[in-house]
Design an enzyme around this catalytic site. Structure first.
Site, PDB file in Angstrom:
ATOM      1  N   ASN A 157       1.483 -10.147   4.773  1.00 32.99           N
ATOM      2  CA  ASN A 157       0.020 -10.115   4.850  1.00 32.99           C
ATOM      3  C   ASN A 157      -0.534 -11.534   4.954  1.00 32.99           C
ATOM      4  O   ASN A 157       0.066 -12.468   4.417  1.00 32.99           O
ATOM      5  CB  ASN A 157      -0.557  -9.433   3.606  1.00 32.99           C
ATOM      6  N   CYS A 179       3.008  -1.165   7.512  1.00 31.72           N
ATOM      7  CA  CYS A 179       2.334  -1.068   6.220  1.00 31.72           C
ATOM      8  C   CYS A 179       2.463   0.352   5.689  1.00 31.72           C
ATOM      9  O   CYS A 179       2.358   1.321   6.448  1.00 31.72           O
ATOM     10  CB  CYS A 179       0.856  -1.442   6.374  1.00 31.72           C
ATOM     11  N   HIS A 180       2.672   0.483   4.377  1.00 30.35           N
ATOM     12  CA  HIS A 180       2.909   1.801   3.779  1.00 30.35           C
ATOM     13  C   HIS A 180       1.648   2.442   3.191  1.00 30.35           C
ATOM     14  O   HIS A 180       1.740   3.498   2.563  1.00 30.35           O
ATOM     15  CB  HIS A 180       3.991   1.710   2.702  1.00 30.35           C
ATOM     16  N   HIS A 216      -5.148  -2.165   6.164  1.00 31.47           N
ATOM     17  CA  HIS A 216      -5.784  -2.103   4.850  1.00 31.47           C
ATOM     18  C   HIS A 216      -7.233  -1.614   4.912  1.00 31.47           C
ATOM     19  O   HIS A 216      -7.899  -1.524   3.875  1.00 31.47           O
ATOM     20  CB  HIS A 216      -5.709  -3.460   4.125  1.00 31.47           C
TER      21      HIS A 216
END
Length: 462
Positions: A157, A179-180, A216
């Site tokens: 990130n 990304c999870h 995000h």
């Protein structure tokens, strides 16, 4: 075209940031339990000792009855050595140290700005990006020179700008940002199935979703399970749990878990926009106006999520270093734990061994409407032999799209500022962030103080 002829049992993986005690150990665990892959993992890290310890840990897995694959682990002396001949490149680094991150996260608190993560948006995310982009520009050049055909899987990130920099510097790169966060929202939707359909909670992969947004700050405008449309069911679920929040049994409580929440931010955003916010509350809050969720500590507490302190990260680092030493010496046995990440599945799909549809961060080639082409967005994509094809995801509701667009244009400004070493452009982006609810003079003062605290990672800036 690596996937056309490559022997899946003789792969070369370069791991940049290979001294990691989180992602690296997770990759080792996932590779150990995948019988169809094998080869060599070259670990490169500016902390050579950490990479050497991880190589010892990886080598210790050989011959264990619970390990079904064969991998060699080596600590590389140079980035060039790690990259040369690589089929896949995994990047997971800490840009700077936790001292710089302490400034990113906690210096803005002196100005009334609170951040729950500080690695993507807000003043902390911006300054982190300014020191990360030059590192990624160099990585892109090295990949271009020594492993131009390798697939690059990025976990660092700020995800969007890391991936964007790779493509800006080396347009021919084959890179994806992973990304999870969406996985966690799929898991939440399994509880919707359990509670409102009366079925056992399914595997999160059975929840089919349309993903769109930026990392995000990701959203689902479609979600289904078998023949069931989950959007109306989610609305009922939100109404049931909005006031108290929702935490599944066995997941820990937001009050004593630095990464947990009670989903109240996610629920509130659904009520506002009618689509499902697909990241965790700690990330989502940082993309919205300062007064909404992060006005002060009391406001944060009322929304039932936490501010992850850098002091905790520092103490956790010490704990992991101690554990790493014990694992490397054999004093402690390495425990295989499935991560739930999809990196190994992606590798198999890129080798043509299977097909995979999952969410990734890639430059916009039209998969998201009304956002700049080339800007990195997060949508689903189809993985096949030596190819990743983003799926057209559409556009979010206008009021929400306006928030997304603001951040996209700000991220593009941050990229230009970092590459051009342009303080004025960086300051404009800083002042334009929704969390920076300060007068221009106060914002500039904070910006200059934060920049001074990270100057060691800003070569060439005046």
């Amino acid at each position: 075209m690596i996937a056309a002829t490559k022997d899946a049992k003789n792969l070369n993986i370069a791991y940049i940031g290979g001294g990691s005690r989180g992602w690296a150990w997770g990759l080792m665990s996932d590779l150990a339990t995948e019988s169809e892959l094998g080869g060599t993992v070259r670990l490169y890290d500016i902390n050579k000792q950490a990479a050497e310890n991880n190589a010892k840990i990886g080598e210790s897995l050989k011959g264990r009855v619970d390990v079904v694959s064969s991998w060699n682990y080596e600590a590389s002396d140079s980035l060039q050595q790690a990259l040369t001949g690589a089929d896949f490149i995994v990047i997971s680094i800490l840009p700077g140290t936790f001292d710089e991150m302490h400034s990113d996260v906690h210096l803005p608190e002196e100005y009334g700005i609170y951040q729950s993560v500080g690695d993507t948006a807000g003043p902390g995310g911006l300054v982190r990006a300014l020191r990360t982009i030059p590192i990624y520009a160099e990585l892109a050049e090295q990949i271009r020179d020594y492993a131009p055909d390798a697939w690059v899987i990025n976990y660092t990130n700020p995800m969007t700008l890391c991936t964007r920099t790779l493509y800006e510097v080396f347009p021919g790169i084959k890179a994806i940002g992973c990304c999870h966060e969406v996985f966690g929202t799929q898991k939440l939707l399994t509880h919707v199935v359990e509670e409102l359909l009366g079925e056992p909670a399914p595997d999160r992969r059975e929840i089919k979703v349309n993903v769109l947004g930026i990392n995000h700050f990701t959203w689902l405008d479609k979600a289904s399970y078998k023949q069931h449309d989950l959007i109306p069911l989610y609305r009922e679920f939100v109404d049931r749990h909005f006031q108290d929040g929702f935490e599944a049994k066995g997941t820990g409580n937001w009050l004593n878990d630095h990464f947990a929440s009670a989903q109240r931010v996610k629920f509130d955003l659904f009520r506002k926009y009618g689509v499902i916010a697909a990241a965790g509350d700690r990330h989502l809050a940082e993309f919205m106006p300062h007064s909404w969720y992060l006005k002060d500590k009391e406001t944060v507490h009322s929304w039932k999520f936490g501010l992850t302190t850098v002091d905790w990260r520092k103490s956790n680092k010490v704990r992991l270093e101690e554990q790493g030493s014990k694992l490397a010496s054999g004093e402690e046995a390495f425990e295989l734990k499935p991560t739930g990440e999809e990196g190994v599945e992606m590798i198999k799909a890129l080798l043509g061994m299977t097909e995979l549809v999952t969410n990734v961060n890639m430059p916009n080639t039209g998969q998201m409407d009304d956002l700049p082409l080339g800007a990195v967005v997060e949508t689903n994509a189809v993985f096949g032999r030596d190819a990743v094809q983003p799926i057209h995801a559409g556009k979010l509701p206008p009021a929400l799209h306006a928030h997304i667009a603001r951040h996209v244009y700000n991220q593009e400004a941050i990229l230009r500022a970092a590459l051009d070493k342009d303080r004025s452009e960086a300051l404009r982006a800083f002042q334009n962030d929704p969390l920076v609810s300060l007068s221009p003079d106060q914002a500039e003062e904070l910006f200059d103080r934060m920049l001074a605290n990270t100057k060691a990672y800003l070569p060439g800036w005046e």
